[in-house]
Enzyme design. Structure first.
Site: not given
Ligand code: BJW
Length: 250
Positions: A90-92, A107, A138, A177, A179, A203
């Protein structure tokens, strides 16, 4: 022997505080396409749009408060006798608002701006709670290259060496929490498992990586996590063994 706990949190832990999760049925990120606001290419195309997008989320931090799940993790960190590592995607700043210290924000953080190395900046990080002024220079190198300190798709998440070190000696890995679709975070459960850790997810529903968890507790984290933390602090591993048995996914 004292046990090491590693916790990974995602957007779901902040949902009950009023911060929307990322993945929705529309596939949009607060009405924007992910490619527009969460990639280096999107920022190069339209820096103003991206700045305003993160300004909105940063200003919203003044209104949101931690919920019982954030507070439970602070209690666990303060009272657990073994090692404790909190990694958040999380970024919060709700873990910090709840009193957590040494949180690893893999992140990035809304409350920080960074002098953008890829455009010739120096990487210096500054703290802010305000909307970003595009003319601000900067303080270290004087260039006007400050960008949100957020890890966009295709960029390397932060503190990966430290996270991998902690996962390698984890006895218990808890995911809350998330996905389980964004890597490398989605792969942590496998690393922890290979290190011999017990693995547990909280979750609303089973995540994409549910097959790698020993057990899952499904329901709002603000309700399920405080009970779990109370039990773990009271009865230690005896309590955990019972939880793993009762909620087994195997
Ligand atoms: C509850 C609840 C309650 C609800 N109680 N639970 C193909 C295959 C594999 C990997 C890749 C691919 N193509 C590209 C990639 C890599 C890519 C990636 O993984 N992409 C996938 C989408 C396929 N990853 C990256 O690019 C990362 N970097 C990297 O891999 O670097 C290596 C590298 C670099 C260069 C060259 C080569 C290698 C970087 C990832 C950056 C993610 N950034 C974000 C954005 C933040 C700011 C913004 O713009 O707003 O971070 S993306 C977004 O997703 C955010 C989150 O941290 C992240 C994860 O999401 P999260 O937290 O899981 O949220 P949700 O909404 O998905 O899920 C919420 C969950 O909560 C759900 O399950 C609900 O059920 C649950 N829930 N209420 C309990 N009350």
């Amino acid at each position: 022997m004292e046990k090491n706990i590693v916790v990974l949190t995602g957007a779901g832990i902040s949902a009950e505080s009023g911060i929307p999760v990322f993945r929705s049925e529309t596939g949009l990120w607060e009405n924007h396409r992910v490619e527009d606001v969460c990639t280096p290419q999107g920022y190069q195309r339209d820096p103003e749009l991206v700045r305003k997008f993160y300004d909105g989320m940063r200003l919203n931090l003044r209104k949101v408060r931690p919920n019982p799940a954030h507070l439970a993790l602070t209690r666990l960190a303060e009272n657990w006798k073994g090692g404790f590592t909190l990694v958040t995607q999380n970024i919060d700043n709700l873990h910090e608002q709840a009193g957590s210290r040494n949180v690893i924000h893999m992140h990035g953080e809304l409350t920080k701006l960074r002098c953008y190395e890829a455009l010739g900046g120096c990487g210096h990080v500054v703290e802010t709670m305000a909307a970003q002024d595009p003319d601000e220079a900067c303080p270290q190198c004087g260039k006007k290259l400050l960008r949100p300190h957020i890890v966009w798709f295709g960029e390397m998440p932060l503190d990966m060496d430290l996270i991998n070190e902690r996962l390698a000696v984890a006895d218990l890995f808890i995911s809350i929490g998330t996905s389980g679709v964004v890597y490398p975070a989605a792969g942590f459960v496998r690393i922890a498992r290979q290190a011999g850790a017990a693995t547990l997810e909280f979750n609303l529903e089973p995540s994409a990586t549910k097959g790698y968890f020993d057990a899952g507790i499904y329901g709002p984290a603000g309700k399920t996590l405080p009970n779990f933390v109370d039990g773990l602090l009271r009865d230690g591993y005896d309590y955990l063994r019972g939880i793993l048995r009762e909620n087994s996914l195997l």
